[in-house]
Design a protein around this motif. Sequence first.
Motif, mmCIF file in Angstrom:
data_model
loop_
_atom_site.group_PDB
_atom_site.id
_atom_site.type_symbol
_atom_site.label_atom_id
_atom_site.label_comp_id
_atom_site.label_asym_id
_atom_site.label_seq_id
_atom_site.Cartn_x
_atom_site.Cartn_y
_atom_site.Cartn_z
ATOM 1 N N TYR A 137 2.122 1.914 -3.472
ATOM 2 C CA TYR A 137 1.022 2.398 -4.305
ATOM 3 C C TYR A 137 0.687 3.853 -3.978
ATOM 4 C CZ TYR A 137 -3.702 2.927 -6.111
ATOM 5 O OH TYR A 137 -4.826 3.402 -6.750
ATOM 6 N N ASP A 180 -8.198 8.656 -6.214
ATOM 7 C CA ASP A 180 -8.877 9.204 -7.402
ATOM 8 C C ASP A 180 -9.568 10.524 -7.042
ATOM 9 O OD1 ASP A 180 -8.123 7.038 -8.900
ATOM 10 O OD2 ASP A 180 -10.072 6.023 -8.834
ATOM 11 N N SER A 215 -7.472 3.299 -3.570
ATOM 12 C CA SER A 215 -7.551 3.669 -4.979
ATOM 13 C C SER A 215 -8.681 4.679 -5.191
ATOM 14 C CB SER A 215 -7.752 2.379 -5.789
ATOM 15 O OG SER A 215 -8.355 2.649 -6.995
ATOM 16 N N ASN A 216 -9.798 4.403 -4.572
ATOM 17 C CA ASN A 216 -10.957 5.280 -4.670
ATOM 18 C C ASN A 216 -10.642 6.666 -4.071
ATOM 19 O OD1 ASN A 216 -13.525 6.255 -4.735
ATOM 20 N ND2 ASN A 216 -14.470 4.449 -3.796
ATOM 21 N N ARG A 224 0.846 -1.205 0.000
ATOM 22 C CA ARG A 224 0.000 0.000 0.000
ATOM 23 C C ARG A 224 0.881 1.256 0.000
ATOM 24 N NH1 ARG A 224 -3.910 -1.714 4.913
ATOM 25 N NH2 ARG A 224 -4.471 -3.776 4.164
ATOM 26 N N THR A 246 -6.127 0.796 5.459
ATOM 27 C CA THR A 246 -7.429 0.472 4.856
ATOM 28 C C THR A 246 -7.163 -0.309 3.563
ATOM 29 O OG1 THR A 246 -9.546 1.410 4.149
ATOM 30 C CG2 THR A 246 -7.591 2.692 3.603
ATOM 31 N N SER A 247 -8.208 -0.789 2.934
ATOM 32 C CA SER A 247 -8.015 -1.682 1.775
ATOM 33 C C SER A 247 -7.479 -0.932 0.553
ATOM 34 C CB SER A 247 -9.359 -2.319 1.407
ATOM 35 O OG SER A 247 -10.222 -1.315 0.915
ATOM 36 N N MET A 248 -6.891 -1.685 -0.351
ATOM 37 C CA MET A 248 -6.392 -1.126 -1.617
ATOM 38 C C MET A 248 -7.542 -0.479 -2.393
ATOM 39 S SD MET A 248 -3.352 -0.977 -2.630
ATOM 40 C CE MET A 248 -1.892 -1.734 -3.204
ATOM 41 N N GLU A 249 -8.703 -1.105 -2.317
ATOM 42 C CA GLU A 249 -9.867 -0.579 -3.027
ATOM 43 C C GLU A 249 -10.234 0.818 -2.494
ATOM 44 O OE1 GLU A 249 -13.280 -3.097 -2.626
ATOM 45 O OE2 GLU A 249 -14.502 -1.788 -3.887
ATOM 46 N N ASN A 250 -10.253 0.931 -1.160
ATOM 47 C CA ASN A 250 -10.547 2.239 -0.557
ATOM 48 C C ASN A 250 -9.478 3.263 -0.931
ATOM 49 O OD1 ASN A 250 -12.873 1.498 0.716
ATOM 50 N ND2 ASN A 250 -11.925 1.122 2.703
#
Length: 257
Positions: free
Chosen positions: A163, A243, A239-240, A160, A233-237
Motif C-alpha cells: 500500500y 493523504d 492512509s491518513n 502495508r 502503524t495501522s492502515m488507517e494511520n
Amino acid sequence: VETGLADGFKLSPEKLQAAITDKTRLFIINSPSNPTGVAYTRAELKQLAEVLRQHPDIIIATDDMYEHILWTKEPFVNILNVAPDLYDRTVVMNGVSKAYSMTGWRIGYAGGPRELIKAMKKVQSQSTSNPTSISQVAALAALEGDQSCIEPMLKAFKERHDYVVARLNAMPEVSCLESSGTFYALPDISPILKKAGMDDVELCEKLLNESHVALIPGTAFGAPGYIRLSYATSMENLSNALDRIELFFSKIVQNQR
Ligand SMILES: Cc1ncc(COP(=O)(O)O)c(C=O)c1O
C-alpha cells in the motif's frame, strides 16, 4: 559506503573493495536493512564474502535484526551462512524488538569470537549496566516459545508495504523501491526538495509542524534527498498520513508553497 536508489541500495563487491584501506577494522552489514528495506541475496553475500576473505584483519558484524520481517522467496540468509569460513571473525547480532514487538524490553544479543564478546561485555557492563532479569526471561520466552505470532505480523507488514509503496509511487516526483522486508520505505524525493528549495531535514520539520506527520529525514542515515517512513502503524494511520504527505507535496509541485 554510499548506495542509492539506482543501485537498489546495495553495496557491490567492487565498491566494498575500493572502500577498504589499511585502517579498515570493521565491516557492518544489515540485511534486511533499516532504512532501505532491501535484503541481500545469497549470491550477493557470497560476492561480498569473497572480498572480505582477502582482508583477514577485518572483523565482520551482521545485524540480523529484521531476520523474520522478510517476504522474499529465498529464506533469510546472512554472510556467515554463505561463508562459514569467516566464523572466527564474525559477530552475529539480533534482538527481540522487531519480530516480537518488544522494543521496550531492551534486549539484543550477539554471538561471536570469545575474546571479542568478552571485551564487549566489559565495556557494556561498565557503561550501560545490564537489562533487567524480567526482560531477559521475557526475551527467552519469545525466542523459545511458539513462533506462530510471526506469520500474521509479516502478512500485515507486507500488505502495508504494498500500500505505502504504491501510494508513494503514485505521487508526482516521488520514487520508491519495492523492498524485501522490514517496515520502512525510503523514497527519493530530491525533485520535490529542489522545487521547494529546502533540504530533507527542513521538509520533515515542516511536515511535522504543519501536517503532523513524523518522518525521518534521509540525512539522518547519510542519505540526503530521501525520507524514511515507518509503517509499523495501522492502515488507517498510514492512509491518513499519506493523504497529508500527498497534499503537502502537491502544493510544492504546483508551486503553491
Ligand atoms: C538494524 C537495526 N538494528 C538494531 C536495532 C536496535 O533495536 P533495539 O535498540 O530496539 O534493540 C534497530 C532498531 O531500529 C535496527 O533497525
